[in-house]
Design a protein around this motif. Structure first.
Motif, PDB file in Angstrom:
ATOM      1  N   LEU A 196       0.815  -1.215   0.000  1.00 25.10           N
ATOM      2  CA  LEU A 196       0.000   0.000   0.000  1.00 25.10           C
ATOM      3  C   LEU A 196       0.853   1.273   0.000  1.00 25.10           C
ATOM      4  O   LEU A 196       0.350   2.349  -0.329  1.00 25.10           O
ATOM      5  N   ARG A 199       0.829   3.284  -3.106  1.00 27.71           N
ATOM      6  CA  ARG A 199      -0.515   3.719  -3.499  1.00 27.71           C
ATOM      7  C   ARG A 199      -0.968   4.950  -2.721  1.00 27.71           C
ATOM      8  O   ARG A 199      -2.101   5.414  -2.882  1.00 27.71           O
ATOM      9  N   GLN A 240      -0.623  -2.227   7.614  1.00 28.53           N
ATOM     10  CA  GLN A 240      -1.341  -3.043   6.639  1.00 28.53           C
ATOM     11  C   GLN A 240      -2.304  -4.012   7.299  1.00 28.53           C
ATOM     12  O   GLN A 240      -3.363  -4.327   6.741  1.00 28.53           O
ATOM     13  N   PRO A 246      -5.952   1.972   0.705  1.00 27.40           N
ATOM     14  CA  PRO A 246      -5.024   3.101   0.824  1.00 27.40           C
ATOM     15  C   PRO A 246      -5.513   4.194   1.770  1.00 27.40           C
ATOM     16  O   PRO A 246      -4.716   4.782   2.497  1.00 27.40           O
TER      17      PRO A 246
END
Length: 278
Positions: A196, A199, A240, A246
């Motif tokens: 992530l 992103r 995460q 995101p």
């Protein structure tokens, strides 16, 4: 775990403690996209941000800063002049400064600015693989704004850039850090992080600021660079597990930066070191 690995982890933990204890002030000359997120990352990690990037104040502020970050993401003529003044002051005062060379390999004007700033010898150069390759003048296809290269591909470029800096890193799924450690030139690979991270905008820029914070307190630039990458990677891993995507990753990441501590580093840090010959 080998004695070398154990000693390195202990040094990383000690450097992390130093950051939390000393709360270094980091002067950030950075791009307009990253400022708010970068400041929050520094605060959560245990440092203090100061976005002083105008020519009238940049050099004077270096006197009170523990370290300086120069990020070439959205340079203006005025900001570049402030960068010139700040890095000259840093060199004169012996303050460490970090160069994040966004786009320097793909855009001629900022490439010239980066080359000029290198003369003042940053303590650390930090970028993604494309940026490191571009800055070193290798691989003209490197885009420089996002990482289309693997960090392993950037090792020759990073090694060439050691002519200008004590330590260099190329970040990615496995971060690659080069510098002299315990009398030998070494390549360190730091695993972890999250898919992530790329992103969310400005995560790489924020890592550069965290590197600057750690160079202010570390025994050597390469140890500060390693510790910053470890701290960032562990926080991203923790975030995460809490994030749905995101958007929710960002607040979880800020919380995780604050939560990283010595026991987590000892239990979860993954660092591989290799001596480079020649």
């Amino acid at each position: 775990m080998t004695d070398f690995a154990k000693d390195l982890i202990d040094a990383v933990i000690a450097t992390h403690v130093a950051l939390r204890t000393q709360t270094p002030l980091v002067q950030c000359l950075t791009n307009v996209v990253s400022s708010n997120f970068m400041a929050n990352v520094l605060l959560a990690a245990g440092a203090a941000p100061a976005m002083v990037d105008n020519p009238e104040e940049a050099a004077a502020f270096v006197q009170v800063a523990g370290a300086v970050l120069v990020n070439l993401g959205t340079p203006t003529a005025a900001q570049v002049e402030a960068m010139r003044l700040a890095v000259k002051a840093a060199a004169d005062l012996g303050r460490p400064w970090v160069l994040d060379p966004i786009g320097a390999g793909g855009l001629a004007w900022r490439g010239g600015v980066a080359a000029e700033l290198l003369a003042y010898r940053p303590a650390v150069i930090r970028g993604n693989a494309s940026e490191i390759i571009g800055l070193a003048g290798l691989g003209s296809s490197s885009r420089g704004f996002d990482s289309s290269n693997d960090p392993a591909d950037a090792v020759p470029a990073a090694r060439a850039l050691l002519a200008h800096s004590a330590a260099v890193s190329a970040s990615g799924p496995v971060d690659h850090v080069l510098g002299e450690y315990e009398g030998a030139l070494r390549l360190f690979r730091i695993a972890g992080g999250s898919a992530l991270l790329p992103r969310v905008t400005a995560t790489g820029c924020a890592l550069g600021a965290l590197v600057a914070a750690y160079t202010a307190v570390a025994a050597t630039p390469v140890l500060g660079l390693i510790t910053a990458h470890v701290h960032f990677a562990l926080a991203a891993e923790q975030a995460q597990t809490q994030a749905q995507g995101p958007g929710s990753f960002v607040p979880a990441f800020i919380d995780a930066l604050d939560a990283v501590d010595g026991p987590l580093i000892k239990a979860r840090a993954r660092i591989d070191g290799t001596v480079l010959e020649g």
